[in-house]
Design an enzyme around this catalytic site. Structure first.
Site, short mmCIF file in Angstrom:
data_model
loop_
_atom_site.label_atom_id
_atom_site.label_comp_id
_atom_site.label_asym_id
_atom_site.label_seq_id
_atom_site.Cartn_x
_atom_site.Cartn_y
_atom_site.Cartn_z
N THR A 174 87.52 -36.75 -9.60
CA THR A 174 88.32 -35.52 -9.60
C THR A 174 89.75 -35.77 -10.01
O THR A 174 90.37 -34.93 -10.62
CB THR A 174 88.35 -34.88 -8.20
OG1 THR A 174 88.84 -35.84 -7.29
CG2 THR A 174 86.99 -34.43 -7.78
N GLU A 319 83.42 -30.87 -7.66
CA GLU A 319 82.55 -31.13 -6.50
C GLU A 319 81.34 -30.20 -6.46
O GLU A 319 80.47 -30.34 -5.61
CB GLU A 319 83.35 -30.95 -5.20
CG GLU A 319 84.34 -32.06 -4.89
CD GLU A 319 85.71 -31.83 -5.51
OE1 GLU A 319 85.81 -31.03 -6.47
OE2 GLU A 319 86.68 -32.45 -5.03
N LYS A 423 105.27 -20.83 1.28
CA LYS A 423 105.35 -20.44 2.69
C LYS A 423 106.80 -20.10 3.02
O LYS A 423 107.63 -20.97 3.22
CB LYS A 423 104.84 -21.57 3.58
CG LYS A 423 103.32 -21.72 3.46
CD LYS A 423 102.84 -23.09 3.84
CE LYS A 423 101.46 -23.31 3.24
NZ LYS A 423 101.33 -24.53 2.47
N TRP A 428 102.84 -16.21 3.97
CA TRP A 428 102.34 -16.72 2.70
C TRP A 428 102.65 -15.78 1.54
O TRP A 428 102.47 -14.57 1.65
CB TRP A 428 100.82 -16.87 2.75
CG TRP A 428 100.36 -18.05 3.54
CD1 TRP A 428 101.12 -18.85 4.36
CD2 TRP A 428 99.03 -18.57 3.60
NE1 TRP A 428 100.33 -19.82 4.91
CE2 TRP A 428 99.05 -19.68 4.47
CE3 TRP A 428 97.83 -18.21 2.99
CZ2 TRP A 428 97.90 -20.43 4.76
CZ3 TRP A 428 96.68 -18.95 3.27
CH2 TRP A 428 96.73 -20.06 4.14
P1 AMP Z 1 88.51 -29.10 -11.15
O1 AMP Z 1 87.64 -29.79 -10.19
O2 AMP Z 1 89.45 -29.99 -11.88
O3 AMP Z 1 87.76 -28.24 -12.10
O4 AMP Z 1 89.45 -28.13 -10.31
C1 AMP Z 1 88.93 -27.20 -9.40
C2 AMP Z 1 90.02 -26.27 -8.96
O5 AMP Z 1 90.50 -25.52 -10.07
C3 AMP Z 1 89.56 -25.23 -7.96
O6 AMP Z 1 89.53 -25.72 -6.64
C4 AMP Z 1 90.60 -24.14 -8.16
O7 AMP Z 1 91.80 -24.42 -7.45
C5 AMP Z 1 90.89 -24.21 -9.63
N1 AMP Z 1 90.10 -23.19 -10.35
C6 AMP Z 1 88.99 -23.37 -11.07
N2 AMP Z 1 88.60 -22.20 -11.62
C7 AMP Z 1 89.48 -21.27 -11.23
C8 AMP Z 1 89.62 -19.86 -11.45
N3 AMP Z 1 88.80 -19.17 -12.24
N4 AMP Z 1 90.64 -19.23 -10.84
C9 AMP Z 1 91.51 -19.90 -10.05
N5 AMP Z 1 91.46 -21.21 -9.82
C10 AMP Z 1 90.45 -21.90 -10.40
#
Ligand code: AMP
Length: 526
Positions: A174, A319, A423, A428
């Site tokens: 990740t 994940e 915050k 929030w």
């Molecule tokens: P990754 O594992 O690098 O794809 O990142 C995952 C994270 O990207 C998620 O936990 C979100 O915080 C963010 N994320 C993915 N898709 C979206 C979406 N459509 N809108 C807002 N945040 C997103």
């Protein structure tokens, strides 16, 4: 019923048998197009499997790929997985020390590399004790290097399968830039079922007559499953290579008649900006899958209204293999007035079968208040690679680190990343809501809101914008775009202009970098 393990070799075997002539298109380093068919790719992948077995690669061994989305990467991915080895995808935008740390943590034995990334692979090889050898994908001008074209030339096709569906198929980390590396190990079963999930009409909606362009890289959470989904239905697959700028992508979409493409919002923005600046259309493109980061409503509207696309806003995580939710109309939303419908369908959407999600609010259960978003399902992480502790709680619920609410139509709206929430005075403020409003201003290309330290309030919001070249709107103009739609105390305390937004390793706006840079921007008196 017959026991029939759900292993991903069956996906390419199916494409080879029933869609053997369907094309896999790949853009080379020189911009030239390489055309193969699923049958040819499967044959080459089987022979590469044989070469890997000859080299001593066995079930469960980690073999890494460091490559863009190309035909050779596609073949390597199946060659590794289909003999029960683990395809460990590496992000070429990371530096050698971080990649080395990850490869060592994974115990990666072989490294298959795109020729353009050879120096990076060699730096890793020199530093990583577990990497035994580098193989160049395709051919290499240097005879002292192993290259897959030469290695497979001498091989007979290997037999695939013969292992259980719980066998690991892929490994993706990740983040490799801070803290401990966190690897997510995908099983064949999870990948197979995830494929069945994403091809559904209300998810990506893939058909045999489609041409699919995964712009999202294969090293970013399985290219969101598209490298399995396209062969599963026999869609033509277009792999864009290294150049993901608006001009290159637009040409590819037009020439190859792409009907479905998937990318993060910053890439979509680059594409439509290029098309609009040159008076071009997105041609044959019919559906846009936008995900990986919050997509601004203004961009969703541009894609849907000005470019007439069926836009699917998706949310997911590495994940989760990675799909969690996706926005597609329901009978309910179709009955809503236009503006209300947009507000609902612009959200991150609803979970397909196999994804469970819940929002933990401090208040009344069932209310649409925002809270911690937790998930579980058949393609969700149980524990990070090499960890003994489970990643979720006792019930298997995994805390996503996102804050969300679920509306009356069952659509999930991500309101923020927990780390990005501002915050202020104990309350929030949603950075994403402010960003969406600021981006409505016609001069704004990108907007980001981050928390700046404040003596009085703890944190206060700071608006950071990248404006169109030559734009001269005032800070008051920009803030006026937000005022009226949010409580007064949500208004950012200051506006910062940047020439270019910093982007992270997967092309999303790098809010961590912005936070680090501007944390003290308001000064100690604020
Ligand atoms: P990754 O594992 O690098 O794809 O990142 C995952 C994270 O990207 C998620 O936990 C979100 O915080 C963010 N994320 C993915 N898709 C979206 C979406 N459509 N809108 C807002 N945040 C997103």
């Amino acid at each position: 019923m017959l026991s029939w393990p759900l292993t991903v070799n069956r996906i390419l075997e199916h494409a080879e048998r029933w869609h053997g002539n369907r094309e896999v298109i790949s853009v080379g380093a020189d911009g030239g197009i390489v055309r193969k068919t699923y049958a040819q790719c499967a044959d080459r992948a089987r022979r590469l499997s044989a070469a890997l077995s000859d080299r001593g690669v066995r079930t469960g061994d980690r073999v890494a790929t460091l490559a863009w989305n190309t035909g050779e990467h596609f073949e390597a991915w199946y060659a590794i997985m289909c003999i029960g080895a683990v395809c460990h995808t590496l992000n070429p935008r990371m530096d050698a020390p971080n990649l080395t740390r990850i490869a060592e943590h994974a115990g990666t034995r072989l490294l298959l590399v795109d020729p353009s990334l050879l120096p990076l692979a060699q730096a890793m090889h020199a530093a990583c004790p577990t990497i035994e050898e580098i193989w160049v994908l395709g051919h290499s001008g240097d005879r002292t290097l192993n290259a897959t074209d030469a290695l497979i030339g001498e091989q007979q096709p290997a037999a695939w399968g013969g292992f259980g569906e719980e066998q690991a198929a892929g490994l993706c980390y990740t983040s490799g830039t801070a803290g401990d590396p966190k690897g997510v190990l995908y099983s064949h079963r999870a990948n197979f079922l995830h494929t069945l999930m994403v091809i559904q009409p209300d998810v990506f909606g893939l058909r045999a007559i489609d041409t699919v362009l995964p712009i999202v890289p294969m090293f970013h959470a399985n290219a969101w499953g598209l490298v399995f989904a396209a062969p599963a239905v026999g869609a033509k697959l277009v792999l864009p290579g290294r150049h993901l700028d608006g001009a290159s992508l637009l040409r590819l979409i037009g020439e190859e008649k792409v009907s479905i493409a998937a990318a993060v919002p910053t890439v979509w923005q680059g594409l439509v900006d290029h098309a609009d600046a040159n008076g071009e259309t997105l041609g044959p493109l019919a559906r846009a899958v936008v995900g990986g980061a919050a997509c601004l409503p203004s961009l969703l509207r541009r894609l849907a209204d000005e470019h007439d696309l069926d836009v699917r806003h998706a949310w997911g995580m590495t994940e989760m293999s990675p799909l969690g939710t996706i926005s597609a109309p329901t009978a309910d939303t179709l009955a809503l007035p236009e503006e209300a419908r947009r507000a609902v369908e612009g959200a991150q959407g609803r979970p397909p079968l196999g994804v469970e999600l819940r929002v933990e609010t401090a208040g009344t259960p069932g209310s649409d208040a925002a809270g911690k978003l937790k998930i579980r399902g058949f393609a969700m992480i149980e524990r990070y690679y090499g960890d003994s502790a489970p990643a979720g709680d006792d019930g298997g619920w995994f805390d996503t680190g996102d804050v969300a609410r679920i509306d009356a139509h069952g659509f999930m709206h991500i309101t923020d990343r927990e780390k990005d929430v501002v915050k202020s005075g104990g309350e929030w403020i949603s950075s994403q809501e402010l960003e969406a409003l600021a981006a409505e201003h016609c001069d704004v290309v990108h907007a980001a809101v981050v928390a700046a330290d404040s003596k009085q309030w703890g944190e206060r919001p700071l608006l950071i914008v990248q404006l169109l070249p030559g734009a001269c709107c005032s800070d008051e103009d920009l803030l006026a775009q937000i005022a009226g739609s949010v409580p007064r105390w949500w208004l950012p305390d200051a506006v910062v202009r940047v020439d270019a937004m910093p982007l992270g390793l997967t092309g999303k706006i790098d809010k961590r970098a912005l936070r680090d840079t501007y944390r003290d921007h308001l000064g100690s008196g604020a």
